[in-house]
Design a protein around this motif. Sequence first.
Motif, PDB file in Angstrom:
ATOM      1  N   THR A  50      -5.817   6.043   8.386  1.00  0.00           N
ATOM      2  CA  THR A  50      -6.011   5.043   7.330  1.00  0.00           C
ATOM      3  C   THR A  50      -6.518   5.689   6.046  1.00  0.00           C
ATOM      4  O   THR A  50      -6.047   5.377   4.955  1.00  0.00           O
ATOM      5  CB  THR A  50      -7.018   3.966   7.793  1.00  0.00           C
ATOM      6  OG1 THR A  50      -6.556   3.396   9.017  1.00  0.00           O
ATOM      7  CG2 THR A  50      -7.167   2.871   6.744  1.00  0.00           C
ATOM      8  N   GLU A  51      -7.469   6.592   6.177  1.00  0.00           N
ATOM      9  CA  GLU A  51      -8.139   7.133   4.993  1.00  0.00           C
ATOM     10  C   GLU A  51      -7.455   8.380   4.429  1.00  0.00           C
ATOM     11  O   GLU A  51      -7.730   8.788   3.309  1.00  0.00           O
ATOM     12  CB  GLU A  51      -9.607   7.444   5.324  1.00  0.00           C
ATOM     13  CG  GLU A  51     -10.388   6.179   5.662  1.00  0.00           C
ATOM     14  CD  GLU A  51     -11.674   6.458   6.437  1.00  0.00           C
ATOM     15  OE1 GLU A  51     -12.220   7.566   6.331  1.00  0.00           O
ATOM     16  OE2 GLU A  51     -12.116   5.538   7.175  1.00  0.00           O
ATOM     17  N   VAL A  52      -6.584   8.983   5.231  1.00  0.00           N
ATOM     18  CA  VAL A  52      -5.851  10.156   4.727  1.00  0.00           C
ATOM     19  C   VAL A  52      -4.341   9.912   4.810  1.00  0.00           C
ATOM     20  O   VAL A  52      -3.634  10.009   3.826  1.00  0.00           O
ATOM     21  CB  VAL A  52      -6.232  11.434   5.491  1.00  0.00           C
ATOM     22  CG1 VAL A  52      -5.468  12.622   4.915  1.00  0.00           C
ATOM     23  CG2 VAL A  52      -7.731  11.675   5.423  1.00  0.00           C
ATOM     24  N   GLY A  53      -3.839   9.567   5.980  1.00  0.00           N
ATOM     25  CA  GLY A  53      -2.387   9.380   6.117  1.00  0.00           C
ATOM     26  C   GLY A  53      -1.686  10.709   6.283  1.00  0.00           C
ATOM     27  O   GLY A  53      -2.272  11.685   6.776  1.00  0.00           O
TER      28      GLY A  53
ATOM     29  N   GLU B  99       3.527   2.426  -3.264  1.00  0.00           N
ATOM     30  CA  GLU B  99       2.482   3.292  -2.721  1.00  0.00           C
ATOM     31  C   GLU B  99       1.119   2.685  -2.990  1.00  0.00           C
ATOM     32  O   GLU B  99       0.915   1.977  -3.979  1.00  0.00           O
ATOM     33  CB  GLU B  99       2.553   4.689  -3.357  1.00  0.00           C
ATOM     34  CG  GLU B  99       2.434   4.664  -4.866  1.00  0.00           C
ATOM     35  CD  GLU B  99       2.773   5.991  -5.525  1.00  0.00           C
ATOM     36  OE1 GLU B  99       2.311   7.028  -5.033  1.00  0.00           O
ATOM     37  OE2 GLU B  99       3.493   5.968  -6.541  1.00  0.00           O
ATOM     38  N   ILE B 100       0.227   2.925  -2.073  1.00  0.00           N
ATOM     39  CA  ILE B 100      -1.181   2.635  -2.311  1.00  0.00           C
ATOM     40  C   ILE B 100      -1.694   3.747  -3.214  1.00  0.00           C
ATOM     41  O   ILE B 100      -1.508   4.938  -2.909  1.00  0.00           O
ATOM     42  CB  ILE B 100      -1.952   2.617  -0.985  1.00  0.00           C
ATOM     43  CG1 ILE B 100      -1.440   1.481  -0.082  1.00  0.00           C
ATOM     44  CG2 ILE B 100      -3.454   2.476  -1.234  1.00  0.00           C
ATOM     45  CD1 ILE B 100      -1.970   1.564   1.351  1.00  0.00           C
ATOM     46  N   THR B 101      -2.321   3.369  -4.336  1.00  0.00           N
ATOM     47  CA  THR B 101      -2.841   4.405  -5.246  1.00  0.00           C
ATOM     48  C   THR B 101      -4.349   4.587  -5.071  1.00  0.00           C
ATOM     49  O   THR B 101      -4.909   5.575  -5.534  1.00  0.00           O
ATOM     50  CB  THR B 101      -2.500   4.062  -6.706  1.00  0.00           C
ATOM     51  OG1 THR B 101      -2.934   2.718  -6.984  1.00  0.00           O
ATOM     52  CG2 THR B 101      -1.001   4.149  -6.942  1.00  0.00           C
ATOM     53  N   GLY B 102      -5.004   3.643  -4.436  1.00  0.00           N
ATOM     54  CA  GLY B 102      -6.429   3.817  -4.165  1.00  0.00           C
ATOM     55  C   GLY B 102      -6.927   2.763  -3.203  1.00  0.00           C
ATOM     56  O   GLY B 102      -6.315   1.711  -3.103  1.00  0.00           O
ATOM     57  N   PRO B 103      -7.985   2.992  -2.448  1.00  0.00           N
ATOM     58  CA  PRO B 103      -8.837   4.188  -2.490  1.00  0.00           C
ATOM     59  C   PRO B 103      -8.220   5.394  -1.773  1.00  0.00           C
ATOM     60  O   PRO B 103      -8.668   6.508  -2.016  1.00  0.00           O
ATOM     61  CB  PRO B 103     -10.104   3.732  -1.770  1.00  0.00           C
ATOM     62  CG  PRO B 103      -9.638   2.691  -0.807  1.00  0.00           C
ATOM     63  CD  PRO B 103      -8.485   2.005  -1.476  1.00  0.00           C
ATOM     64  N   TYR B 104      -7.243   5.172  -0.899  1.00  0.00           N
ATOM     65  CA  TYR B 104      -6.660   6.260  -0.105  1.00  0.00           C
ATOM     66  C   TYR B 104      -5.158   6.268  -0.337  1.00  0.00           C
ATOM     67  O   TYR B 104      -4.430   5.483   0.281  1.00  0.00           O
ATOM     68  CB  TYR B 104      -6.962   6.048   1.374  1.00  0.00           C
ATOM     69  CG  TYR B 104      -8.434   5.829   1.686  1.00  0.00           C
ATOM     70  CD1 TYR B 104      -9.368   6.838   1.455  1.00  0.00           C
ATOM     71  CD2 TYR B 104      -8.886   4.616   2.191  1.00  0.00           C
ATOM     72  CE1 TYR B 104     -10.710   6.642   1.734  1.00  0.00           C
ATOM     73  CE2 TYR B 104     -10.228   4.413   2.468  1.00  0.00           C
ATOM     74  CZ  TYR B 104     -11.138   5.425   2.245  1.00  0.00           C
ATOM     75  OH  TYR B 104     -12.469   5.220   2.518  1.00  0.00           O
ATOM     76  N   GLN B 106      -1.373   6.403  -0.174  1.00  0.00           N
ATOM     77  CA  GLN B 106      -0.357   6.553   0.878  1.00  0.00           C
ATOM     78  C   GLN B 106       0.917   5.863   0.395  1.00  0.00           C
ATOM     79  O   GLN B 106       0.853   4.824  -0.251  1.00  0.00           O
ATOM     80  CB  GLN B 106      -0.801   5.904   2.201  1.00  0.00           C
ATOM     81  CG  GLN B 106      -1.927   6.600   2.916  1.00  0.00           C
ATOM     82  CD  GLN B 106      -1.845   6.414   4.445  1.00  0.00           C
ATOM     83  OE1 GLN B 106      -0.769   6.326   5.030  1.00  0.00           O
ATOM     84  NE2 GLN B 106      -3.015   6.362   5.079  1.00  0.00           N
ATOM     85  N   LYS B 107       2.057   6.428   0.758  1.00  0.00           N
ATOM     86  CA  LYS B 107       3.329   5.768   0.468  1.00  0.00           C
ATOM     87  C   LYS B 107       3.524   4.582   1.407  1.00  0.00           C
ATOM     88  O   LYS B 107       3.058   4.600   2.548  1.00  0.00           O
ATOM     89  CB  LYS B 107       4.483   6.756   0.644  1.00  0.00           C
ATOM     90  CG  LYS B 107       4.537   7.788  -0.465  1.00  0.00           C
ATOM     91  CD  LYS B 107       5.758   8.689  -0.336  1.00  0.00           C
ATOM     92  CE  LYS B 107       5.750   9.751  -1.439  1.00  0.00           C
ATOM     93  NZ  LYS B 107       6.736  10.808  -1.211  1.00  0.00           N
TER      94      LYS B 107
END
Lengths: 456, 456
Positions: A50-53, B99-104, B106-107
């Motif tokens: 979740t926090e890195v991917g 994509e999620i740009t924050g906090p973590y 991920q595409k």
Amino acid sequence: MRSTVSALALAVSLVAGAVQAQSIPETAAALRDKALAGSPAYDILESLTTEVGPRPTGSPAQKRAMEWGVAKLKALGFSNVHVEPFSKQAWTRGPESAEITGPYPQKLAILGLGGTIPTPPDGIEAPIALFHTYADMLAAPTGSLSGKIAVVTEPMVRTENGAGYGAVILMRVIGPQEAARRGAVAYLIRSLSTADDRFPHTGNMEPASIPAAALSPVDAALIDRMAARGQPVTIRLKLDSHITQNAQAWNVVGEIKGREHPEQVVVIGGHLDSWDPGTGAIDDGAGVAITTATGKLIADLPRAPRRTVRVVMFGSEETDGSGAAYAAAHKGEVANIVLGGESDLGSDRIYKLRLAPGGVADPALKGLADLLAPLKIIVDKAPADDAGADIEGLQALGAPIMTYYQDASRYFDTHHSANDVIERVDRKSLDQNVAAWAALIYTVAESDVDFRKGGK
Amino acid sequence: MRSTVSALALAVSLVAGAVQAQSIPETAAALRDKALAGSPAYDILESLTTEVGPRPTGSPAQKRAMEWGVAKLKALGFSNVHVEPFSKQAWTRGPESAEITGPYPQKLAILGLGGTIPTPPDGIEAPIALFHTYADMLAAPTGSLSGKIAVVTEPMVRTENGAGYGAVILMRVIGPQEAARRGAVAYLIRSLSTADDRFPHTGNMEPASIPAAALSPVDAALIDRMAARGQPVTIRLKLDSHITQNAQAWNVVGEIKGREHPEQVVVIGGHLDSWDPGTGAIDDGAGVAITTATGKLIADLPRAPRRTVRVVMFGSEETDGSGAAYAAAHKGEVANIVLGGESDLGSDRIYKLRLAPGGVADPALKGLADLLAPLKIIVDKAPADDAGADIEGLQALGAPIMTYYQDASRYFDTHHSANDVIERVDRKSLDQNVAAWAALIYTVAESDVDFRKGGK
């Protein structure tokens, strides 16, 4: 009923710190049962994914993974938490696409193989030379694939021990070179996958002079069906990527320092890097979580084992970098490495253990079979011969190794694909892994077993 | 043994053309058993998915699908093969990413919903407002989502009859408008999917002033987990697409002309268009294949049934176009439409039949329950009320309808996704469908059953 009462009593005695009263097998059994009742592994894996991917070597996420690993090991109470940096060439994927352009245009689901060269910006369009097996392509004479995109659609066989992967892996690793040698302008394979869905699976390859990618199993079957109609099939392939020389990578380390022989070390771990399409849950977030949870359970004992337990989050397994870096950095320490093992075949249940020569016969491990029997794990008397890519370097230097065999039946359905996500992980199986690792590693660290003794 | 001998005898009599000696139930049973032994449906489906592939309205492939349909119906021996053109607005997908740009960072795996407006070329980046159910979002006051990307992660429930889809479909169809009304700058939903994999599922939506897309179930769960950590989650969404006004579309038609009452018509079909990500195998290549195979089996009888059997490959169901076009073109013929039915719920087995009022009680259908019992299909006495989107127009004009209920348990695992491919089709179940359709449609076409008689 007796065993339940006994387990309860053990748990109480653990809490009370009355561990001196327990034998090694009793404490090991208590660790096993505590893990089975719910280990920290799933939460560790959930945190990482979740926090890195996804966290391929050379990506910003790989650095975040290293920072995550340091923070996690510290938060879990490990000592001597540190990173061991090394440099590694990194390959980074750019935009990719492929399509059949004739006779029946259709888009294809593909992933470039790790390390492939890019195509020209407009791509490569060429007729295909289709081979239903890799052996068929190897039988093609040098130069015979000139101007063609070589396509190999050999399927991978599902097996419990992962032997199906070994049977076809050269098709991916060496295939691009072999296709280039025969004159091909590009190379496509059916993904090394046991599923029949639309996910392509990437993976590493040896450097080659032509671009190479993996088709989803469904797309490979489509090409087979289309080609069977007899008209020439043409494909356009576009791949982009770039290479970073000397990308930074890190092995992340935490320890439970041995109370009597801190210099004697049991090294266990998984690899923290992953391929880019999924979140690296089964490959190898699971191995990181299993071995970290193992260390955490041992760290929570009222007193540390006699020998040091070291958990390593290897930083670049998929590019074959972290094991070599670890061995190079620790070659002076090998004589003190009691045992090394890696968890890197997902999260499904363990069914067999193999140890270094001498281990099974050592009186210190007398109770091991009984300890593992409730987990439905057999102790195979044959010596371990494969400890995982990150331990191979230590193994080559003479360190004893162990192998836990996991059920790999489902592993290659999603390995190296976008579908390698935490939803593929069965929590009960994950905890069975932790139970097995914790029981074994505690036993080895608390006893005086010598795997070098009596070995071949 | 007796039934086997009897089936053999029937088969022989069919081949010998001695059909006059057979009763309607005998011939219907022979058609049923012939289909079960191996119908042409799988080959038709294989041909469509291999030679055409995805075929959304407005695409070049849709025209190829029409040409394929005409050629296939002719090759199979249908008469009066023709196309009935109509025009329809078409929406065509361009490049998409999220994509999620924050906090973590991920595409995300997404697909724009059919009909969505594009985002600006650089995309939209905004914090999310997360709702675990669609009802929760509807409860948000007007303007309360200002500047936010509304994200609804309600999962879809797996059911045998597809009711789980109906329970959440407004979240997709009307949700974008509702989110816009509350001030949202974009709208994301968990795909209407019963799988927990990485495939997003598209589908139609009502026009809205903000862009809208579907997340894979796995990506929706990732957002849930990330948001649960308490920090604001931001997403960047890029969608491109274009609209074509008055795109050409076609209903493709073939008939088995009735030998006594050619003007009386039984209309059956599936829809030839599909969404773009997969090859439209279960939605709705299967329905096209099942009903075309049904027509082919009837066409192969030594003599045509008394009434006309008409197979229609509807040309634009996913955009809700072909049923209306068909009804408009055939409104003068409705009084002569004996029965209408569509196969559009994949390829898994049929378990229940409903007919228009009066049908079940009609003496001509006396043997129907016995005919379908070996297929494990029950005849439900409740009247059919849902014939599929392409028959709704005829139904509204007064045409009697029928419904075969299929097991939809697996259907929504892959429906509208890239994984809607022929590998999802079970050949035995597909043939069970053809057996059921052929037995029923032959019975209706050969008899004088009047579904309007005695109906409400």
